[in-house]
Design an enzyme around this catalytic site. Structure first.
Site, PDB file in Angstrom:
ATOM      1  N   TYR A 235       0.800  -1.232   0.000  1.00  0.00           N
ATOM      2  CA  TYR A 235       0.000   0.000   0.000  1.00  0.00           C
ATOM      3  C   TYR A 235       0.831   1.280   0.000  1.00  0.00           C
ATOM      4  O   TYR A 235       1.748   1.449   0.802  1.00  0.00           O
ATOM      5  CB  TYR A 235      -0.930   0.034   1.213  1.00  0.00           C
ATOM      6  CG  TYR A 235      -2.128   0.934   0.972  1.00  0.00           C
ATOM      7  CD1 TYR A 235      -3.275   0.438   0.365  1.00  0.00           C
ATOM      8  CD2 TYR A 235      -2.100   2.277   1.301  1.00  0.00           C
ATOM      9  CE1 TYR A 235      -4.364   1.256   0.102  1.00  0.00           C
ATOM     10  CE2 TYR A 235      -3.185   3.105   1.050  1.00  0.00           C
ATOM     11  CZ  TYR A 235      -4.315   2.586   0.451  1.00  0.00           C
ATOM     12  OH  TYR A 235      -5.391   3.405   0.189  1.00  0.00           O
ATOM     13  N   ASP A 311       2.399  17.200  -2.669  1.00  0.00           N
ATOM     14  CA  ASP A 311       2.806  16.391  -1.511  1.00  0.00           C
ATOM     15  C   ASP A 311       4.257  16.603  -1.080  1.00  0.00           C
ATOM     16  O   ASP A 311       4.549  16.582   0.107  1.00  0.00           O
ATOM     17  CB  ASP A 311       2.578  14.910  -1.814  1.00  0.00           C
ATOM     18  CG  ASP A 311       2.605  14.039  -0.565  1.00  0.00           C
ATOM     19  OD1 ASP A 311       1.928  14.395   0.418  1.00  0.00           O
ATOM     20  OD2 ASP A 311       3.314  13.020  -0.561  1.00  0.00           O
TER      21      ASP A 311
END
Ligand code: GTP
Ligand code: SPV
Ligand code: MN
Length: 622
Positions: A235, A311
């Site tokens: 993930y 980000d």
């Protein structure tokens, strides 16, 4: 070795080294060094096949098709969402696992008290046996990637080895992948080694789970040898090693040594009604509004925002005394829940197609849905775990940390020059977090050192982006707590040092913001989202010296009349609450800051202790 040969070369037949011998071989430089390393990893992990990723469209198509066949991806209805897919992770593998993330520096004090430290030799002997044979029955992909434009002056190269095709497809969106990166390596460019295995080897004939992973997880960084080893998770930041592992944890260490900063920041260009352009970077913790601010649609007339990054930003002092910034990534891995027409229309438009969604809900018509995409939920859905769902069930249909992966170029308000190798000069830096109480909507630092102090004292309520208790307040200095690859006290010192390399009149001005303050009735006091432009407007007028800042104990505040709140439903009482500073609770915060600084055992730089003393002095007189 010729570049073309690399895609067809067989794995080194001598490569049957035992795990214990692993890492003993000197690698050499250029393509020889790369292939020697690949052979070593293959000998250790024993994949069935090795695939050198060239980043071509045809290769990506084939990869996606294969994942659909294997059940890893569900192809969405192309009528609604062309070229797009849904992945459902294992329910135990849904977010970064900070407790399983390690900094394996030679010396413990170089990792510092905020990181999990492991002695490099110890952790190597723990994880090497896990990687031994871990890719059996699978394909090992070799993915050369560049962070920043290939060959750019601020760019850096990495190679990820992975047995996850989902990771490969994600890296292809999030970074620049391909043969031109290999060409850089062939030319002698240094590169960071990243190894990733989901930790789910297959017996002969055994079919893979749709989302293979392992209960045991290790995300290990070796800052001295510029390596990342990630085991057990498929993930997000655990698996796309270019992102948090490389572009923040490893890059922060490179930046410390080379005189620049790797930061957890969005990057935007703000254009005022007169056409003047400003560049703003903002550090907010995970799931605290970076992607949203990156795609800001100002609600005040005449203002525009262009997206540069959402980000990560790499910042470097320039010859001109300004601080220059690039976004090293090439895509967005954004939080889905809460992303809708009314909050982030730009993101919704960005996601029109060519998007990989993970852990969102599936509509009966083959499109996706998540909480907040529309005001009302569809009557029936398949939830993120594949179960039938109706609104009456009272649980979310999409996982709170469900995400979209989409290329930056698809954003309708992306700056035309977003991938320019030189980057942009910063005018302002914002620090923020999720604070229901205490922290005002905006406050300006009095100078760079005070700005570093503000950054070092940021705390925020935990979100679903990482494992842990949502809502719990924790320190998250510079929004870098989980991402700083070295001792954070040294990192504070590095920020102070960077300030000395900037011309004082050209350094970006520093502000703290908080979109998340709540009234006693529990509602957000500030409308947020597009209306955050009203705060940016004040910040820019401060930079231009057009409005005075009002000195307070914690920094400079706007005069009530200088914040443009025309047309929004914020009452005078709300405004007063948004800016209320309670000296008693701030003094308690100061005590907590002291406690926090003390955990670094004498390493926090003296100027920050001086800032803390000055803050207390001002509060006691407030
Ligand atoms: P990461 O990708 O995990 O680093 O998160 P991020 O910092 O990019 O956060 P993002 O912009 O995805 O926002 C996270 C959540 O905060 C979403 O549910 C948003 O809807 C919500 N949010 C963002 N901006 C605001 C705001 O100004 N006000 C309020 N109330 N919520 C916001
Ligand atoms: C974050 O947690 O800050 C993210 C998601 O952006 S991840 O890439 O998984 O770290
Ligand atoms: Mn984000």
């Amino acid at each position: 070795m010729a570049l073309a040969d690399i895609f067809t070369r067989p794995a080194d037949s001598a490569a049957t080294a035992s795990p214990r011998a692993f890492g003993m071989r000197p690698l050499g430089t250029g393509l020889e060094g790369l292939t020697a390393w690949v052979d070593d990893i293959a000998a250790l992990t024993q994949p069935d096949r090795i695939h050198w990723v060239d980043g071509s469209r045809a290769e990506n198509d084939a990869l996606l098709r294969q994942m659909v066949e294997d059940g890893t991806l569900i192809k969405l209805n192309p009528e609604w969402r062309p070229g797009s897919y849904l992945a459902r992770s294992h329910p135990s593998d849904v977010a970064r696992t900070e407790a399983r993330t390690f900094i394996a520096s030679e010396r413990e004090e170089d990792a510092g008290p905020t990181n999990n430290w492991a002695a490099p030799d110890d952790i190597r002997s723990t994880i090497t046996p896990l990687f031994a044979g871990s890719m059996k029955g699978r394909t090992m992909y070799v993915v050369p990637f560049s962070m920043g434009a290939v060959g750019g002056p601020l760019s850096h190269i990495g190679v990820q080895i992975t047995d996850s095709p989902y990771a490969v497809a994600s890296i292809e969106v999030m970074t620049r992948v391909g043969t031109d990166v290999l060409r850089e390596i062939a030319g002698g460019a240094p590169w960071v080694k990243t190894v990733h295995s989901v930790g789910a080897p297959l017996e002969p004939g055994q079919k893979s789970d749709a989302w293979p992973c392992n209960d045991e997880k290790y995300i290990v960084h070796f800052p001295e040898t510029l390596e990342v080893w990630s085991y057990g998770s498929g993930y997000g930041g655990n698996a796309i090693l270019a992102k948090k592992c490389f572009a923040l944890r490893i890059a922060s260490v490179i930046g410390r040594d080379e005189g620049w900063l790797a930061e957890h920041m969005l990057l935007i260009r703000v254009i005022d009604p007169a056409g003047r352009r400003y560049h703003v970077a903002a550090a907010f913790p995970s799931a605290c509004g970076k992607t949203n601010l990156a795609m800001l649609k100002p609600t005040i007339p005449g203002w525009r925002v262009e997206t540069l990054g959402d980000d990560i930003a790499w910042l470097r002092p320039g010859e001109d005394g300004r601080l220059w910034a690039i976004n090293p990534e090439a895509g967005f891995f954004g939080v889905a829940p809460g992303t809708g027409e009314s909050t982030n229309q730009t993101a919704v438009e960005t996601l029109w197609g060519n998007t990989i969604f993970t852990n969102v809900a599936l509509r009966p018509d083959g499109d996706v849905w998540w909480e907040g995409l529309t005001d009302e939920a569809p009557a029936e859905l398949t939830d993120w775990q594949g179960n039938p769902w109706t609104p009456a069930m009272g649980r979310p249909a999409a996982h709170p940390n469900s995400r979209f992966t989409v290329s930056a170029a698809q954003c309708p308000q992306i700056a035309a020059d977003w991938d320019s190798p030189e980057g942009v000069p910063l005018d302002a830096i914002l620090f923020g977090g999720r604070r229901a109480t205490n922290v005002p909507l905006v406050v300006e630092a009095t100078d760079w050192t005070h700005g570093v102090f503000l950054g070092s004292t940021i705390s925020s309520e935990r979100t679903a982006a990482a494992e842990g208790t949502v809502g719990e307040l924790r320190r998250d200095p510079f929004a870098m707590l989980p991402f700083c690859g070295y001792n954070m006290a040294d990192y504070f010192g590095h920020w102070l040092k960077i300030g000395q390399k900037l011309r004082f009149d050209r350094a970006p001005r520093v502000f703290q913001v908080n979109w998340f303050r709540k009234g006693s009735d529990g509602r957000f006091l500030w409308p947020g989202f597009g209306d955050n432009a009203r705060v940016i407007d004040w910040i820019i007028r401060r930079i231009e010296g057009e409005v005075p800042g009002i000195d307070s104990a914690i920094g400079r505040l706007p005069r009530a009349e200088d914040l443009d709140i025309e047309g929004i439903a914020v009452t005078d009482a709300d405004m007063a609450e948004l800016f209320a500073i309670d000296p008693a609770s701030w003094l308690r915060e100061a005590d907590l800051t002291e406690e926090f600084f003390q955990t670094f055992e004498g390493r926090v730089p003296a100027p920050l202790w001086a800032e803390l003393a000055a803050l207390r002095y001002r509060l006691q007189r407030a």
